[in-house]
Design an enzyme around this catalytic site. Structure first.
Site, PDB file in Angstrom:
ATOM      1  N   CYS A  29      -4.401  -3.173   3.886  1.00  0.00           N
ATOM      2  CA  CYS A  29      -4.090  -2.804   5.264  1.00  0.00           C
ATOM      3  C   CYS A  29      -5.132  -3.325   6.241  1.00  0.00           C
ATOM      4  O   CYS A  29      -5.347  -4.524   6.343  1.00  0.00           O
ATOM      5  CB  CYS A  29      -3.915  -1.290   5.369  1.00  0.00           C
TER       6      CYS A  29
ATOM      7  N   LYS B 200      -9.917   0.152  -2.227  1.00  0.00           N
ATOM      8  CA  LYS B 200     -10.131  -0.172  -0.817  1.00  0.00           C
ATOM      9  C   LYS B 200     -11.560   0.149  -0.414  1.00  0.00           C
ATOM     10  O   LYS B 200     -12.055   1.256  -0.630  1.00  0.00           O
ATOM     11  CB  LYS B 200      -9.150   0.609   0.057  1.00  0.00           C
TER      12      LYS B 200
ATOM     13  N   GLU C 143       0.850  -1.195   0.000  1.00  0.00           N
ATOM     14  CA  GLU C 143       0.000   0.000   0.000  1.00  0.00           C
ATOM     15  C   GLU C 143       0.884   1.243   0.000  1.00  0.00           C
ATOM     16  O   GLU C 143       1.948   1.267   0.617  1.00  0.00           O
ATOM     17  CB  GLU C 143      -0.876  -0.014   1.253  1.00  0.00           C
TER      18      GLU C 143
END
Length: 528
Positions: free
Chosen positions: A394, A343, A286
């Site tokens: 994440c 995301k 990321e």
């Protein structure tokens, strides 16, 4: 009125913890703090997974015999002892963010603990208490701002009982750990209760031992089939980032991208020299580039050069603008950027600021993220030859439904792209180690190999059984590579989805209703 001693003896006979006379308040508070600290120690970086059962056990002992108001106080002490140190890595962002989140999690936990005190009045309260933990985690996973840290199941990445997640997911493992703790508490309360029969004490202790044994026997569950599955060579790039806080943002972002390009060029040179096998797929973390390559020709050229040098697709963690999105985008030799995963679960107060106008009136926090990110809406599976790669970014690894949706969509390999740099500056490794533990549990839950790529570490390649194939240090440039199985088999947990959690929560709510009804009926004669 029934004396405390008589009530305690009654509790030993009926098995209801709510009938136990209880400890003095100061001792109950100390027991609560001890329970929170024991549960804390079961998570990384200490990672003493057997201590997880002591959290639920000591909380029951602290709540037994307490009033509802005192139960709130004890549970608040437990929650603060757990969440304040567990989330201490947030201090690298802002002390008030750490204090606010840890405090909010502790208060939510304490309010819901009043429900556990009511459940202790039921005849079969250990099962109800185990369901209560699933219910509480279900609430905290979703409300008010989803932050599923501190789940019992996520403390067991190195424990033999972790195999249960392949059967019913993380909620089932949480239930089993809490049940073990509740049975342990039942045994302890039986021995502490004056007037209890020796046989009942022995039976309670034996029941706790049997429960623990059955839960640990999860390690004997047969592993899901990986033999005969096709394999692929994968590589993860950990480029490292400038560690100083005061670098200009543009310079820092440019340096991060250059670091990942340099590491990829090094990998290409080692492959050409025969020092490493050629990867089928390379994964960057990321925020490998925070500069939108479509708006920055220099960044676009650097990424293209890296892809051309390795001659294989690279999944690049990017920040794209108009609208602002956190994505993993697949760059393919000769084609450039292709499919992107956006995301879906954004970090509150990190990638978007709730109540921006109100908070701006008394804090500069919104200026740290002047533009809210836009969330994605669907899973994406990247096709690279036989590889079907599912990606989460994440802290999305903490959410059951997000990881499961990638497997359901057809992924035979999982990636977790992460940027842990902001939380490690002062040497605190809790955040990255906790997320690594979650990734290991996801591997077992889905029977998929997982590639965890971080900007600063710890990056890992994880086998479907949760073991580490390759592992990096932190704050260093690293290249990880391994041959991993591409499993298409779906575990029972992947097939049943969220139903175990829903069923446990539904039954727990019914038990709560029963407990409230019983308490109401018991008060009526006393008031007449």
């Amino acid at each position: 009125m029934i004396s405390a001693q008589a009530a305690a003896a009654s509790g030993a006979r009926t098995g209801r913890a709510g009938d136990f006379g209880g400890f003095r308040t100061r001792w109950a508070l100390l027991i609560s703090v001890a329970g929170g600290l024991a549960l804390l120690a079961s998570f990384p970086p200490v990672d003493a997974w057997p201590l997880a059962v002591l959290g639920p056990a000591l909380l029951v002992i602290a709540l037994a015999g307490r009033s509802l108001r005192a139960s709130f106080g004890c549970a608040l002490a437990f929650g603060l002892a757990l969440f304040v140190p567990l989330l201490s890595w947030l201090i690298n962002e802002a002390w008030y963010a750490w204090a606010a989140l840890a405090g909010a999690e502790a208060v939510i936990f304490a309010v819901l603990a009043i429900g556990q005190r009511l459940l202790l009045r039921l005849p079969y309260w250990p099962v109800a208490v185990a369901g209560w933990w699933v219910l509480v985690e279900g609430v905290r996973d979703r409300w008010p701002y989803a932050f599923p840290w501190g789940r019992l199941a996520m403390s067991q990445s190195a424990g033999p009982d972790v195999r249960w997640v392949a059967v019913g997911g993380a909620p089932l493992l949480t239930f089993l750990i809490a049940l073990t703790g509740a049975m342990l508490a039942r045994g302890i309360l039986a021995w502490l209760a004056p007037g209890a029969a020796g046989l009942s004490r022995v039976a309670a202790a034996a029941a706790a031992v049997v429960t623990a044994g059955l839960v640990l026997a999860g390690g004997l569950l047969p592993a899901d089939p990986t033999a005969g599955a096709p394999t692929a060579q994968v590589a993860a790039i950990q480029g490292n980032v400038p560690r100083a806080r005061n670098l200009p943002q543009q310079l820092s972002a440019s340096q991060v991208t250059q670091n990942h390009v340099a590491a990829t060029l090094k990998l290409a040179a080692e492959v050409k020299a025969g020092q490493r096998p050629a990867p089928d797929l390379v994964i960057w973390p990321e925020n490998a580039t925070d500069l939108d390559p479509f708006q920055n020709p220099g960044v676009y050229a650097e990424l293209s050069a890296a892809v051309a040098a390795i001659g294989k697709p690279i999944l690049v963690g990017e920040v794209l603008n108009d609208p602002r999105r956190n994505v993993g985008q697949l760059w393919v030799p000769g084609r450039g950027p292709t499919t992107a995963y956006v995301k879906r679960q954004l970090v509150p107060f990190g990638e978007y600021i709730p109540f921006r106008g109100i908070i701006s009136s008394f804090s500069s926090l919104p200026s740290l993220q002047p533009i809210d990110f836009t969330a994605g809406r669907r899973p994406v599976v990247f096709g690279v030859g036989p590889i079907r790669l599912g990606d989460v970014i994440c802290y999305e690894v903490a959410f059951d439904h997000l990881v499961r949706s990638e497997v359901t969509a057809g992924a035979n390999l999982l990636a977790v792209q992460s940027n842990d740099a902001d939380f490690e500056i002062d040497g605190q490794l809790g955040e990255t180690e906790q997320q690594t533990a979650m990734a290991r549990i996801r591997a077992v839950e889905s029977d998929r190999a997982v590639v965890y790529a971080s900007t600063t570490g710890e990056s890992t390649i994880i086998a479907p059984d949760g073991s580490l194939i390759a592992h990096s240090g932190v704050w260093q440039q690293a290249i990880l590579d391994a041959r991993v199985p591409l499993v298409s088999y779906r575990t029972l947990a992947s097939r049943v989805g969220a139903w175990p959690e829903y069923v446990i929560i539904m039954l727990t709510v019914l038990a709560l209703a029963w407990a409230v009804l019983r308490a109401t009926r018991q008060r009526r004669p006393a008031s007449q």
